[in-house]
Design a protein around this motif. Structure first.
Motif, PDB file in Angstrom:
ATOM      1  N   MET A 162      21.691  14.113 -19.829  1.00 52.10           N
ATOM      2  CA  MET A 162      20.442  14.863 -19.980  1.00 52.10           C
ATOM      3  C   MET A 162      19.482  14.149 -20.935  1.00 52.10           C
ATOM      4  O   MET A 162      19.878  13.313 -21.742  1.00 52.10           O
ATOM      5  CB  MET A 162      20.722  16.263 -20.546  1.00 52.10           C
ATOM      6  CG  MET A 162      21.674  17.113 -19.757  1.00 52.10           C
ATOM      7  SD  MET A 162      21.975  18.719 -20.579  1.00 52.10           S
ATOM      8  CE  MET A 162      22.750  18.157 -22.113  1.00 52.10           C
ATOM      9  N   LEU A 164      16.422  15.770 -23.527  1.00 52.55           N
ATOM     10  CA  LEU A 164      15.818  17.003 -24.018  1.00 52.55           C
ATOM     11  C   LEU A 164      14.428  16.703 -24.557  1.00 52.55           C
ATOM     12  O   LEU A 164      14.281  16.103 -25.633  1.00 52.55           O
ATOM     13  CB  LEU A 164      16.672  17.615 -25.133  1.00 52.55           C
ATOM     14  CG  LEU A 164      18.141  17.896 -24.825  1.00 52.55           C
ATOM     15  CD1 LEU A 164      18.809  18.545 -26.025  1.00 52.55           C
ATOM     16  CD2 LEU A 164      18.270  18.784 -23.599  1.00 52.55           C
ATOM     17  N   TYR A 171      13.626  21.551 -29.255  1.00 54.93           N
ATOM     18  CA  TYR A 171      13.947  20.968 -27.951  1.00 54.93           C
ATOM     19  C   TYR A 171      13.630  21.931 -26.814  1.00 54.93           C
ATOM     20  O   TYR A 171      13.910  23.132 -26.892  1.00 54.93           O
ATOM     21  CB  TYR A 171      15.421  20.580 -27.894  1.00 54.93           C
ATOM     22  CG  TYR A 171      15.775  19.510 -28.900  1.00 54.93           C
ATOM     23  CD1 TYR A 171      15.374  18.190 -28.707  1.00 54.93           C
ATOM     24  CD2 TYR A 171      16.491  19.820 -30.054  1.00 54.93           C
ATOM     25  CE1 TYR A 171      15.681  17.206 -29.631  1.00 54.93           C
ATOM     26  CE2 TYR A 171      16.807  18.839 -30.991  1.00 54.93           C
ATOM     27  CZ  TYR A 171      16.393  17.534 -30.772  1.00 54.93           C
ATOM     28  OH  TYR A 171      16.695  16.565 -31.704  1.00 54.93           O
ATOM     29  N   ALA A 172      13.062  21.368 -25.740  1.00 56.75           N
ATOM     30  CA  ALA A 172      12.762  22.144 -24.538  1.00 56.75           C
ATOM     31  C   ALA A 172      13.935  22.036 -23.563  1.00 56.75           C
ATOM     32  O   ALA A 172      14.950  21.407 -23.848  1.00 56.75           O
ATOM     33  CB  ALA A 172      11.476  21.628 -23.904  1.00 56.75           C
ATOM     34  N   ALA A 173      13.788  22.664 -22.407  1.00 55.01           N
ATOM     35  CA  ALA A 173      14.849  22.664 -21.397  1.00 55.01           C
ATOM     36  C   ALA A 173      15.177  21.238 -20.961  1.00 55.01           C
ATOM     37  O   ALA A 173      14.283  20.393 -20.837  1.00 55.01           O
ATOM     38  CB  ALA A 173      14.413  23.488 -20.192  1.00 55.01           C
ATOM     39  N   PRO A 174      16.469  20.939 -20.748  1.00 51.96           N
ATOM     40  CA  PRO A 174      16.856  19.566 -20.417  1.00 51.96           C
ATOM     41  C   PRO A 174      16.376  19.138 -19.046  1.00 51.96           C
ATOM     42  O   PRO A 174      16.191  19.945 -18.132  1.00 51.96           O
ATOM     43  CB  PRO A 174      18.384  19.623 -20.469  1.00 51.96           C
ATOM     44  CG  PRO A 174      18.733  21.053 -20.221  1.00 51.96           C
ATOM     45  CD  PRO A 174      17.627  21.844 -20.849  1.00 51.96           C
ATOM     46  N   ILE A 175      16.171  17.837 -18.938  1.00 55.54           N
ATOM     47  CA  ILE A 175      15.856  17.203 -17.665  1.00 55.54           C
ATOM     48  C   ILE A 175      16.890  16.096 -17.440  1.00 55.54           C
ATOM     49  O   ILE A 175      17.730  15.827 -18.305  1.00 55.54           O
ATOM     50  CB  ILE A 175      14.427  16.619 -17.643  1.00 55.54           C
ATOM     51  CG1 ILE A 175      14.255  15.583 -18.771  1.00 55.54           C
ATOM     52  CG2 ILE A 175      13.390  17.733 -17.785  1.00 55.54           C
ATOM     53  CD1 ILE A 175      12.891  14.902 -18.774  1.00 55.54           C
ATOM     54  N   LYS A 176      16.858  15.466 -16.292  1.00 57.71           N
ATOM     55  CA  LYS A 176      17.825  14.411 -15.983  1.00 57.71           C
ATOM     56  C   LYS A 176      17.584  13.189 -16.864  1.00 57.71           C
ATOM     57  O   LYS A 176      16.435  12.810 -17.110  1.00 57.71           O
ATOM     58  CB  LYS A 176      17.715  14.031 -14.503  1.00 57.71           C
ATOM     59  CG  LYS A 176      18.767  13.049 -14.053  1.00 57.71           C
ATOM     60  CD  LYS A 176      18.649  12.769 -12.561  1.00 57.71           C
ATOM     61  CE  LYS A 176      19.702  11.762 -12.111  1.00 57.71           C
ATOM     62  NZ  LYS A 176      19.599  11.482 -10.655  1.00 57.71           N
ATOM     63  N   PRO A 205      19.545  23.578 -28.614  1.00 60.23           N
ATOM     64  CA  PRO A 205      19.502  24.957 -28.118  1.00 60.23           C
ATOM     65  C   PRO A 205      20.904  25.537 -28.023  1.00 60.23           C
ATOM     66  O   PRO A 205      21.877  24.804 -27.779  1.00 60.23           O
ATOM     67  CB  PRO A 205      18.844  24.810 -26.742  1.00 60.23           C
ATOM     68  CG  PRO A 205      18.056  23.539 -26.837  1.00 60.23           C
ATOM     69  CD  PRO A 205      18.846  22.624 -27.735  1.00 60.23           C
ATOM     70  N   ASN A 207      22.561  27.118 -25.859  1.00 56.42           N
ATOM     71  CA  ASN A 207      23.338  26.933 -24.633  1.00 56.42           C
ATOM     72  C   ASN A 207      23.841  25.507 -24.455  1.00 56.42           C
ATOM     73  O   ASN A 207      24.585  25.212 -23.507  1.00 56.42           O
ATOM     74  CB  ASN A 207      22.491  27.315 -23.409  1.00 56.42           C
ATOM     75  CG  ASN A 207      21.263  26.453 -23.245  1.00 56.42           C
ATOM     76  OD1 ASN A 207      20.656  26.024 -24.235  1.00 56.42           O
ATOM     77  ND2 ASN A 207      20.868  26.208 -22.006  1.00 56.42           N
ATOM     78  N   LEU A 208      23.474  24.599 -25.370  1.00 59.51           N
ATOM     79  CA  LEU A 208      23.909  23.197 -25.267  1.00 59.51           C
ATOM     80  C   LEU A 208      24.844  22.789 -26.393  1.00 59.51           C
ATOM     81  O   LEU A 208      25.267  21.636 -26.454  1.00 59.51           O
ATOM     82  CB  LEU A 208      22.685  22.267 -25.227  1.00 59.51           C
ATOM     83  CG  LEU A 208      21.748  22.424 -24.037  1.00 59.51           C
ATOM     84  CD1 LEU A 208      20.572  21.485 -24.169  1.00 59.51           C
ATOM     85  CD2 LEU A 208      22.489  22.168 -22.729  1.00 59.51           C
TER      86      LEU A 208
END
Length: 209
Positions: A162, A164, A171-176, A205, A207-208
């Motif tokens: 990922m 971030l 940090y924002a939502a993860p991307i590839k 975050p 959830n990570l």
């Protein structure tokens, strides 16, 4: 009601230092960077460092208390987490973070003095006489976790598969994770330390984690 504007002391992975209300988890020191006039309102001068020992410190140490941006005292800088501090060119403080300091230098493969390492780190992180961040081009697949890169002009933290994206709020939502050549913000000596096993403190975050 009177409100107080945030001081210009929030350091970004890009090296920019912003006015922003977000709280930092670590503090840094590069010398006296702030203006001292009564009307400066916590703003910085054009200077972005006074010396080469850019350290990253804990927020509380031995009960010491400081007045932020006091005249003739070093400018207190703040980072979201240690990955941001490393990207901005800082390393762990030898006084308040002695164990981390030793672990970082060992992971970076440095056996000499701290000033010698700071000179080496400064050459990797800063463009001479311009007060600007030095950036490299590297293959993303060769970069360790906790490295910051620039994606579409936005800093992003590499973690596993990922990336971030980072904003002043965190940090924002993860991307590839990117592939191929990327612009790297974290200076080479700190990348060596990450590859050598140094694990910076991160504020990911929930959830990570």
């Amino acid at each position: 009601m009177t409100t107080t504007s945030p001081r210009q002391n929030r350091v970004q992975p890009t090296g920019d230092i912003l006015r922003h209300p977000a709280r930092g988890s670590l503090m840094g020191n590069r010398g006296i960077l702030h203006a001292t006039s009564a009307h400066s309102h916590g703003a910085l001068t054009h200077r972005r460092w006074q010396h080469k020992a850019w350290v990253c410190c804990v927020l509380s140490f031995k009960g010491r208390r400081r007045t932020l941006m006091a005249p003739n005292r070093y400018t207190e800088l703040f980072f979201h987490d240690e990955a941001v501090a490393l990207a901005a060119g800082h390393r762990p403080c030898a006084e308040c973070r002695r164990a981390d300091h030793k672990a970082y230098l060992a992971a970076a493969g440095h056996t000499g003095s701290a000033p010698a390492f700071d000179k080496h780190l400064h050459a990797a992180r800063a463009i001479p006489r311009k007060f600007e961040q030095n950036r490299a081009q590297m293959d993303a697949q060769n970069l360790p976790d906790a490295t910051f890169v620039l994606l579409c002009d936005q800093p992003a933290l590499l973690i596993g598969d990922m990336a971030l994206p980072f904003t002043p709020e965190g940090y924002a939502a993860p991307i590839k994770r990117p592939q191929g050549r990327v612009t790297v913000l974290t200076p080479a000596p700190s990348i060596t330390a990450l590859l050598g096993g140094f694990r910076p403190s991160l504020r990911l975050p929930a959830n990570l984690r």
